[in-house]
Structure formats: C-alpha cells, structure tokens
Design a protein around this motif. Structure first.
Motif: not given
Length: 251
Positions: A24-34
């Motif tokens: 969930s941390h990995q996905v959240a980080l990626c979505l925030y970046k996008i």
C-alpha cells in the motif's frame, strides 16, 4: 483493489536486505508522484523516505501496472462494440461508430541529444500520445512512442492500430440506404480517410457537409474530454512557467 491486483508483480521481503515498503505504501507513493508530477525529493519528504527510494518504487509500481494493461486496455469485441455504436449514434446520428481517435502531448524533460525532435508546435518538449476513447471516456487503445514534433498522421500510420486494424475492429456492417457501412472510428482532419476511419469534410463546404461535420464533432468530443483540456502542468524544464492545456490537443 489496486494493491491486490499489483501485489503479484511487486517485490517480496526476501528480495531485499532491508524490508521493502508495504504494498500500500509503494502504490500510494507512485500514485502521489503521478498525480502531483513532483520531484522525487518532494515525494520522499511527503512519505518520509529518501528520493532514491521513491525512484526505485515508482518504477517498480509503474512496471507492475503495465502488467495489467491487457486486462484494462483492450478493443471492444463485437457485442460490446454494438452497444458502443448505439450510444454514439444517439449522439451523432451516424451508425457504427465505436470510438474517437486523437493525439495529445505528454510534457517531458527531453534528452540533450536530439532535443529539437521533442519540441512540439506549441514550443515545449513532449512525447505524442495517440488514443482511442469510447462513448464512456474509456481508453481503448494507446500508442506512445514518438517525439513531440511528429505529425499525428505519422504517429497513426506507425501505430499498432493502423497495422492490425483488421484484427482489432470487429467485422460488422450496417445497411445505410443500400450501402454496407462497417464499424469505424472518427477523427479530426489530420487523419486519413479510411473504410474504418471517418473524418470531417474540408475545404469549401456545402450546407449538408457542414451539418455532417457538426454531427461528427459531437462524437469526437469524447476523446478531447478524456484528455481533460483543463489540466495545468509545471514546465518540465523547471524555469518557473506553467503549461496550460487547451483544445484537448495537449496533456
């Protein structure tokens, strides 16, 4: 749902000496970046990790998302295409339309080698994205591989859609005043007129042709809306200006 879908493609703890971030941390980080287009350092500050960690997991998650493309990015089969065509016909009064095609520009920081190839007609560097969108603004086909200076017609002719159209577009015809009309896409004047691709009339127009163009335009607007012409991005060159997107031809 996204975390569950991506978990088979993301790293497990035994892959690293130090424990990885949670899924969930990995996905959240990626979505925030996008969503933010922020620098790795800024994203790292938000999530309390080093910028190198952001870089690593951003690319891991993006690559994992790409593994799902066949599940979510596909051309409609015959029965679904018929449903889409009915919806388009209610908007345009034109039968057998199953999608609208157009191009847009993705801002990038271009390589120093061949920089001018990436500068589009609006004067900023980009990658061209060609997309087909259905009546519900769902992306059905995407091609992203050419620098910003490339003309839409060239992008189209080099795309998988053009090369494999006979396999992608359902083979179905409707009788219109004695003429067998195939399923087709609609595009702007930059695209060639093909049996499966309809474009507006150009040049000096008769009233009937102007009327046809208006109906066709009412269907093409879905792809422009899907690109979302109201978005604003920071200049990828970092000179403090902003790039405002207009007319649906830049994203």
């Amino acid at each position: 749902m996204l975390c569950k879908k991506l978990s088979p493609y993301l790293p497990c703890p035994e892959v690293f000496v130090t424990p990885p971030l949670t899924i969930s941390h990995q996905v959240a980080l990626c979505l925030y970046k996008i969503a933010s287009c922020a620098e790795y350092r800024v994203v790292g500050d938000v999530f309390g990790v080093h910028k190198s960690t952001v870089h690593k997991y951003f690319h891991l998650v993006i690559n994992a998302i790409l593994q799902l493309r066949a599940e979510y990015l596909y051309f409609p089969k015959l029965e679904e295409a018929k449903t889409i065509a009915i919806a388009f016909q209610k908007i345009t009064n034109i039968p057998n339309i199953i999608g609208a095609i157009d191009g847009t520009h993705i801002p990038i920081l271009p390589p120093s080698d061949g920089y001018q190839d990436y500068v589009n007609r609006k004067g900023w560097p980009s990658i061209v994205m060609q997309a087909v969108v259905d009546n519900n603004y769902i992306f059905r086909d995407v091609s992203i591989k050419f620098p910003g200076s490339t003309h839409d017609a060239t992008v189209f002719r080099e795309s998988g859609l053009y090369k494999y159209s006979s396999q992608m577009i359902p083979n179905y015809y409707t009788d219109v005043n004695g003429m067998q009309t195939p399923m087709m896409l609609i595009g702007d004047p930059a695209y060639p007129l093909l049996p499966w691709l309809m474009k507006p009339y150009t040049g000096h127009l008769e009233p009937e042709e102007e009327s046809f163009n208006c109906y066709l335009s009412s269907g093409r607007i879905v792809v422009e809306n899907a690109f979302d012409s109201s978005l604003v991005f920071e200049d990828p060159l970092g000179n403090g200006t902003q790039i405002t997107l207009d007319d649906g031809d830049s994203l």
